[in-house]
Design an enzyme around this catalytic site. Structure first.
Site, PDB file in Angstrom:
ATOM      1  CG  ASP A 104      -0.264  -0.273   2.517  1.00  0.00           C
ATOM      2  OD1 ASP A 104       0.852  -0.827   2.521  1.00  0.00           O
ATOM      3  OD2 ASP A 104      -0.835   0.078   3.569  1.00  0.00           O
ATOM      4  CG  ASP A 107       6.108   6.412   5.877  1.00  0.00           C
ATOM      5  OD1 ASP A 107       6.915   7.331   6.010  1.00  0.00           O
ATOM      6  OD2 ASP A 107       4.950   6.453   6.310  1.00  0.00           O
TER       7      ASP A 107
HETATM    8  C1  PRP Z   1       3.098  -0.020   6.517  1.00  0.00           C
HETATM    9  C2  PRP Z   1       3.136  -0.403   5.044  1.00  0.00           C
HETATM   10  C3  PRP Z   1       4.526  -0.938   4.869  1.00  0.00           C
HETATM   11  C4  PRP Z   1       5.339  -0.158   5.885  1.00  0.00           C
HETATM   12  C5  PRP Z   1       6.072   0.916   5.171  1.00  0.00           C
HETATM   13  O1  PRP Z   1       2.745  -1.141   7.252  1.00  0.00           O
HETATM   14  O2  PRP Z   1       2.154  -1.336   4.710  1.00  0.00           O
HETATM   15  O3  PRP Z   1       4.589  -2.312   5.115  1.00  0.00           O
HETATM   16  O4  PRP Z   1       4.411   0.414   6.815  1.00  0.00           O
HETATM   17  O5  PRP Z   1       6.779   1.693   6.083  1.00  0.00           O
HETATM   18  P1  PRP Z   1       8.339   1.993   5.907  1.00  0.00           P
HETATM   19  O6  PRP Z   1       8.571   2.326   4.469  1.00  0.00           O
HETATM   20  O7  PRP Z   1       8.568   3.204   6.802  1.00  0.00           O
HETATM   21  O8  PRP Z   1       9.106   0.820   6.368  1.00  0.00           O
HETATM   22  P2  PRP Z   1       2.475  -1.096   8.828  1.00  0.00           P
HETATM   23  O9  PRP Z   1       3.707  -1.478   9.565  1.00  0.00           O
HETATM   24  O10 PRP Z   1       1.823   0.206   9.184  1.00  0.00           O
HETATM   25  O11 PRP Z   1       1.456  -2.296   9.049  1.00  0.00           O
HETATM   26  P3  PRP Z   1       0.006  -2.541   8.387  1.00  0.00           P
HETATM   27  O12 PRP Z   1       0.231  -2.831   6.918  1.00  0.00           O
HETATM   28  O13 PRP Z   1      -0.516  -3.725   9.127  1.00  0.00           O
HETATM   29  O14 PRP Z   1      -0.828  -1.295   8.597  1.00  0.00           O
END
Ligand code: PRP
Length: 183
Positions: A104, A107
């Protein structure tokens, strides 16, 4: 859930359901060209990627398989730490497979950078990334991403799989969360 159902919690609509679906169709056409004649293994990263996976998989006119991983990249805080733990591993053997990671959002890039290395070490023929959203201003590490839907500002966004404290994942579009909600 529509934007109007949680209007007071949102400060700005970023992407409507229609804009997201149009972009997913554009990405799917490119993936169909790049993987013509191949069977692709789509790897979704729980939980945020569920909506992208569901729509991308149905849009693709290719034989695909789906598998899922759950990883934790956050400690107690809200910032990605770069220390990734596998909470649920893939069921598939990646040997010789064409793997496309479906996300999705990218970041900081720390999760995907780690995941790319991890999956590439399992003998896959190729491992690429498809992400709906990317925040260029939040990047802490460069990640080689083959398919990007939208580059977005470094704001707290929710909807279409993205949550705040497990809420708003079922919002049809993507919006910026109002600061009073998380302050
Ligand atoms: C979000 C997203 C990625 C990660 C990206 O997942 O789905 O896996 O964060 O962040 P980064 O680029 O800073 O590493 P999250 O850990 O929020 O879990 P979720 O998908 O269960 O909401």
């Amino acid at each position: 859930m529509q934007f109007s159902d949680v209007e007071g919690d949102l400060s700005e609509v970023l992407l409507t359901q229609e804009e997201i679906h149009e972009k997913i169709a554009v990405m799917a056409r490119q993936i169909e060209i790049d993987y013509a004649g191949e069977k692709v293994l789509l790897v979704g990263v729980l939980r945020g990627a569920v909506m992208v996976m569901a729509d991308l998989a149905r849009e693709l006119a290719l034989p695909i398989e789906m598998d899922w991983m759950a990883v934790s990249s956050y400690g107690a805080g809200t910032q990605s730490s770069g220390v990734v733990r596998i909470l649920k591993d893939l069921d598939s053997d990646l040997e010789g497979r064409k793997v496309l990671i479906v996300e999705d959002i990218i970041d900081s890039g720390l999760t995907l950078s780690w995941l790319l290395g991890n999956l590439r070490s399992r003998g896959a023929a190729s491992v690429e990334i498809c992400t709906l959203l990317r925040k260029p201003d939040a990047a802490k590490v460069e990640v080689d991403v083959k398919y990007v839907g939208f580059d977005i500002p470094n704001a707290f966004v929710v909807g279409y799989g993205l949550d705040f404290a497990e809420k708003y994942r079922n919002l049809r579009g993507i919006a910026v969360l109002a600061p009073h909600v998380y302050a």
